[in-house]
Scaffold this motif. Structure first.
Motif, PDB file in Angstrom:
ATOM      1  N   ALA A 230      28.885  -7.452  -7.651  1.00 14.23           N
ATOM      2  CA  ALA A 230      29.269  -8.742  -7.082  1.00 14.23           C
ATOM      3  C   ALA A 230      28.467  -9.846  -7.760  1.00 14.23           C
ATOM      4  CB  ALA A 230      29.027  -8.749  -5.580  1.00 14.23           C
ATOM      5  N   ALA A 231      29.131 -10.912  -8.132  1.00 11.91           N
ATOM      6  CA  ALA A 231      28.464 -12.037  -8.792  1.00 11.91           C
ATOM      7  C   ALA A 231      27.643 -12.821  -7.778  1.00 11.91           C
ATOM      8  CB  ALA A 231      29.490 -12.942  -9.449  1.00 11.91           C
ATOM      9  N   VAL A 232      26.393 -13.118  -8.134  1.00 18.31           N
ATOM     10  CA  VAL A 232      25.479 -13.894  -7.288  1.00 18.31           C
ATOM     11  C   VAL A 232      24.618 -14.761  -8.201  1.00 18.31           C
ATOM     12  CG1 VAL A 232      25.352 -12.141  -5.450  1.00 18.31           C
ATOM     13  CG2 VAL A 232      23.712 -12.064  -7.358  1.00 18.31           C
ATOM     14  N   PHE A 233      23.841 -15.638  -7.605  1.00 13.04           N
ATOM     15  CA  PHE A 233      22.733 -16.284  -8.303  1.00 13.04           C
ATOM     16  C   PHE A 233      21.435 -15.720  -7.736  1.00 13.04           C
ATOM     17  CE2 PHE A 233      25.714 -19.545  -9.631  1.00 13.04           C
ATOM     18  CZ  PHE A 233      25.216 -19.928 -10.870  1.00 13.04           C
ATOM     19  N   VAL A 234      20.508 -15.385  -8.614  1.00 11.25           N
ATOM     20  CA  VAL A 234      19.151 -15.066  -8.180  1.00 11.25           C
ATOM     21  C   VAL A 234      18.265 -16.253  -8.532  1.00 11.25           C
ATOM     22  CG1 VAL A 234      19.309 -12.552  -8.258  1.00 11.25           C
ATOM     23  CG2 VAL A 234      18.785 -13.797 -10.349  1.00 11.25           C
ATOM     24  N   TYR A 235      17.246 -16.481  -7.721  1.00 12.97           N
ATOM     25  CA  TYR A 235      16.420 -17.677  -7.892  1.00 12.97           C
ATOM     26  C   TYR A 235      15.009 -17.404  -7.397  1.00 12.97           C
ATOM     27  CZ  TYR A 235      17.575 -18.039  -2.929  1.00 12.97           C
ATOM     28  OH  TYR A 235      17.753 -17.757  -1.581  1.00 12.97           O
ATOM     29  N   ARG A 236      14.074 -18.191  -7.893  1.00 16.69           N
ATOM     30  CA  ARG A 236      12.690 -18.088  -7.468  1.00 16.69           C
ATOM     31  C   ARG A 236      12.532 -18.687  -6.071  1.00 16.69           C
ATOM     32  NH1 ARG A 236       8.674 -17.006 -11.080  1.00 16.69           N
ATOM     33  NH2 ARG A 236       7.246 -18.218  -9.781  1.00 16.69           N
ATOM     34  N   LEU A 237      11.849 -17.966  -5.184  1.00 14.95           N
ATOM     35  CA  LEU A 237      11.656 -18.452  -3.821  1.00 14.95           C
ATOM     36  C   LEU A 237      10.761 -19.685  -3.787  1.00 14.95           C
ATOM     37  CD1 LEU A 237      11.235 -15.055  -1.914  1.00 14.95           C
ATOM     38  CD2 LEU A 237      13.228 -16.582  -1.886  1.00 14.95           C
ATOM     39  N   ASP A 238       9.762 -19.752  -4.673  1.00 12.13           N
ATOM     40  CA  ASP A 238       8.908 -20.943  -4.669  1.00 12.13           C
ATOM     41  C   ASP A 238       9.683 -22.177  -5.142  1.00 12.13           C
ATOM     42  OD1 ASP A 238       9.096 -20.151  -7.321  1.00 12.13           O
ATOM     43  OD2 ASP A 238       6.938 -20.209  -7.721  1.00 12.13           O
ATOM     44  N   TRP A 239      10.619 -21.977  -6.069  1.00 13.78           N
ATOM     45  CA  TRP A 239      11.486 -23.088  -6.482  1.00 13.78           C
ATOM     46  C   TRP A 239      12.367 -23.549  -5.327  1.00 13.78           C
ATOM     47  CZ3 TRP A 239      16.937 -22.565  -6.771  1.00 13.78           C
ATOM     48  CH2 TRP A 239      17.609 -23.709  -7.233  1.00 13.78           C
ATOM     49  N   ALA A 240      12.904 -22.608  -4.563  1.00 14.15           N
ATOM     50  CA  ALA A 240      13.751 -22.958  -3.424  1.00 14.15           C
ATOM     51  C   ALA A 240      12.975 -23.765  -2.388  1.00 14.15           C
ATOM     52  CB  ALA A 240      14.323 -21.696  -2.791  1.00 14.15           C
ATOM     53  N   ASP A 241      11.685 -23.445  -2.210  1.00 13.66           N
ATOM     54  CA  ASP A 241      10.857 -24.211  -1.276  1.00 13.66           C
ATOM     55  C   ASP A 241      10.673 -25.644  -1.761  1.00 13.66           C
ATOM     56  OD1 ASP A 241      10.568 -22.017   0.389  1.00 13.66           O
ATOM     57  OD2 ASP A 241       8.661 -21.393  -0.497  1.00 13.66           O
ATOM     58  N   ARG A 242      10.528 -25.814  -3.089  1.00 15.97           N
ATOM     59  CA  ARG A 242      10.306 -27.148  -3.648  1.00 15.97           C
ATOM     60  C   ARG A 242      11.596 -27.956  -3.781  1.00 15.97           C
ATOM     61  NH1 ARG A 242       7.565 -24.046  -7.404  1.00 15.97           N
ATOM     62  NH2 ARG A 242       9.148 -24.582  -8.968  1.00 15.97           N
ATOM     63  N   ASN A 243      12.699 -27.258  -3.989  1.00 16.36           N
ATOM     64  CA  ASN A 243      13.968 -27.929  -4.272  1.00 16.36           C
ATOM     65  C   ASN A 243      15.093 -27.371  -3.395  1.00 16.36           C
ATOM     66  OD1 ASN A 243      13.426 -29.665  -6.881  1.00 16.36           O
ATOM     67  ND2 ASN A 243      12.431 -27.673  -7.234  1.00 16.36           N
ATOM     68  N   PRO A 244      14.975 -27.475  -2.085  1.00 15.91           N
ATOM     69  CA  PRO A 244      15.995 -26.890  -1.208  1.00 15.91           C
ATOM     70  C   PRO A 244      17.383 -27.487  -1.423  1.00 15.91           C
ATOM     71  CG  PRO A 244      14.547 -28.364   0.026  1.00 15.91           C
ATOM     72  CD  PRO A 244      13.920 -28.176  -1.316  1.00 15.91           C
ATOM     73  N   HIS A 245      17.445 -28.767  -1.806  1.00 13.15           N
ATOM     74  CA  HIS A 245      18.754 -29.396  -1.990  1.00 13.15           C
ATOM     75  C   HIS A 245      19.440 -28.868  -3.249  1.00 13.15           C
ATOM     76  CE1 HIS A 245      18.054 -32.041   1.371  1.00 13.15           C
ATOM     77  NE2 HIS A 245      16.913 -32.455   0.845  1.00 13.15           N
ATOM     78  N   ALA A 246      18.658 -28.559  -4.280  1.00  9.88           N
ATOM     79  CA  ALA A 246      19.250 -27.975  -5.485  1.00  9.88           C
ATOM     80  C   ALA A 246      19.804 -26.586  -5.177  1.00  9.88           C
ATOM     81  CB  ALA A 246      18.207 -27.904  -6.604  1.00  9.88           C
ATOM     82  N   LEU A 247      19.078 -25.816  -4.375  1.00  8.33           N
ATOM     83  CA  LEU A 247      19.589 -24.507  -3.972  1.00  8.33           C
ATOM     84  C   LEU A 247      20.852 -24.654  -3.133  1.00  8.33           C
ATOM     85  CD1 LEU A 247      19.430 -21.452  -3.735  1.00  8.33           C
ATOM     86  CD2 LEU A 247      17.838 -21.742  -1.824  1.00  8.33           C
ATOM     87  N   ASP A 248      20.879 -25.626  -2.243  1.00  6.39           N
ATOM     88  CA  ASP A 248      22.076 -25.858  -1.438  1.00  6.39           C
ATOM     89  C   ASP A 248      23.283 -26.141  -2.336  1.00  6.39           C
ATOM     90  OD1 ASP A 248      20.675 -25.481   0.898  1.00  6.39           O
ATOM     91  OD2 ASP A 248      20.394 -27.629   1.300  1.00  6.39           O
ATOM     92  N   ALA A 249      23.049 -26.872  -3.417  1.00  8.45           N
ATOM     93  CA  ALA A 249      24.145 -27.167  -4.346  1.00  8.45           C
ATOM     94  C   ALA A 249      24.654 -25.888  -5.006  1.00  8.45           C
ATOM     95  CB  ALA A 249      23.670 -28.163  -5.403  1.00  8.45           C
ATOM     96  N   LEU A 250      23.741 -25.005  -5.421  1.00 10.25           N
ATOM     97  CA  LEU A 250      24.152 -23.719  -5.991  1.00 10.25           C
ATOM     98  C   LEU A 250      24.958 -22.908  -4.984  1.00 10.25           C
ATOM     99  CD1 LEU A 250      21.191 -22.125  -8.012  1.00 10.25           C
ATOM    100  CD2 LEU A 250      23.342 -23.035  -8.887  1.00 10.25           C
ATOM    101  N   ARG A 251      24.535 -22.962  -3.732  1.00  7.14           N
ATOM    102  CA  ARG A 251      25.174 -22.145  -2.703  1.00  7.14           C
ATOM    103  C   ARG A 251      26.598 -22.598  -2.381  1.00  7.14           C
ATOM    104  NH1 ARG A 251      19.889 -21.114   1.185  1.00  7.14           N
ATOM    105  NH2 ARG A 251      19.469 -18.997   0.426  1.00  7.14           N
TER     106      ARG A 251
END
Length: 289
Positions: free
Chosen positions: A258-279
């Motif tokens: 299944a296609a997903v994005f993997v990401y750094r958890l510390d990046w997600a803490d710093r940039n939650p809005h960027a992660l929301d955009a990916l999601r």
């Protein structure tokens, strides 16, 4: 050309001074040269400083060498930018091992991946085919995973239609009856834990280790009639273009990818809005897309 000019010749050749000539000392600069030398040096230093201090984008998204990874990464980048944030696509970095290492090292914030590749190639643990176990294993490495983007790109074995009809091939088990089948597989599939070695064991196949070749070249060889079967990704357009028959995995060997994005958890803490955009890509892509 600039480097060549600085070195003194049109092709970069240096022209040493004659034996009786001394190099022009710095103190013999013309008045104009003296007036320009310091500002030019300052400008060069400022350029270095500015480049070194340029802010990191809100998201640095990587991709592998294959087009599908690049397309998914670029879609992620565009989603982040559409949200008013900065994003950079580091394209075509290499295979799975390269982009995974770049993510762990902090050189990337996120990249598109497939769940089966994570379980079998990155962690080499078939138990992680379970999504929740996989998510927990990723978290132990400081990595998060989005929900599936909506499609799978699974491994399979494709056979030329004329060969399938002539030999009665419909399932992977049928391959065991035809040891002389001309089989070639992609270089990566030939050695992957979830590729040919495991497939051969699971189905007790008599074919020897096949030659590993470029994925696109395998399709050209099949079109020319020089190869009977090869590994395919189930979303490959060549399956339809060449009229290939995809053999049914009757023993359920291949995992789901299944296609997903993997990401750094510390990046997600710093940039939650960027992660929301990916999601926003979660569940948005089906196989026809």
């Amino acid at each position: 050309p600039v480097g060549a000019a600085l070195r003194g010749g049109p092709r970069g050749e240096s022209h040493p001074p004659a034996a009786n000539d001394a190099p022009e000392p710095c103190v013999r600069l013309t008045r104009l040269g003296r007036s320009l030398a310091l500002p030019m040096r300052c400008l060069a230093l400022m350029a270095v400083v500015v480049a070194g201090c340029a802010p990191r984008p809100d998201a640095v998204v990587g991709s592998k060498v294959d087009p599908e990874s690049a397309v998914l990464a670029e879609m992620g980048v565009q989603m982040v930018r559409a949200d008013g944030r900065t994003a950079l696509h580091r394209e075509g970095l290499g295979g799975t091992a390269v982009v995974w290492a770049a993510l762990l090292a902090g050189q990337l914030d996120a990249y598109p991946e497939f769940t089966g590749t994570l379980a079998y190639e990155v962690f080499r643990d078939p138990a992680l085919a379970d999504p929740e176990r996989l998510r927990a294993a990723l978290a132990d490495r400081g990595v998060g995973m989005t929900r599936p983007l909506g499609f799978e790109n699974n491994y399979a074995i494709g056979v030329r239609a004329d060969v399938a009809d002539r030999l009665g091939l419909a399932t992977l088990s049928d391959l065991a009856r035809h040891p002389d089948l001309r089989l070639k597989v992609s270089t990566e599939f030939a050695v992957r834990a979830d590729g040919w070695p495991g497939l051969r064991r699971a189905y007790d196949l008599p074919q020897p280790q096949p030659d590993g070749i470029d994925h696109a070249l395998a399709y050209r060889e099949m079109a020319a009639g020089r190869v009977d079967a090869t590994d395919v990704y189930t979303t490959d357009p060549e399956i339809e273009q060449l009229g290939l028959r995809v053999l049914r995995d009757d023993r359920g060997y291949f995992p789901h990818y299944a296609a997903v994005f993997v990401y750094r958890l510390d990046w997600a803490d710093r940039n939650p809005h960027a992660l929301d955009a990916l999601r926003r890509l979660e569940g948005a892509l089906d196989e026809p897309a």
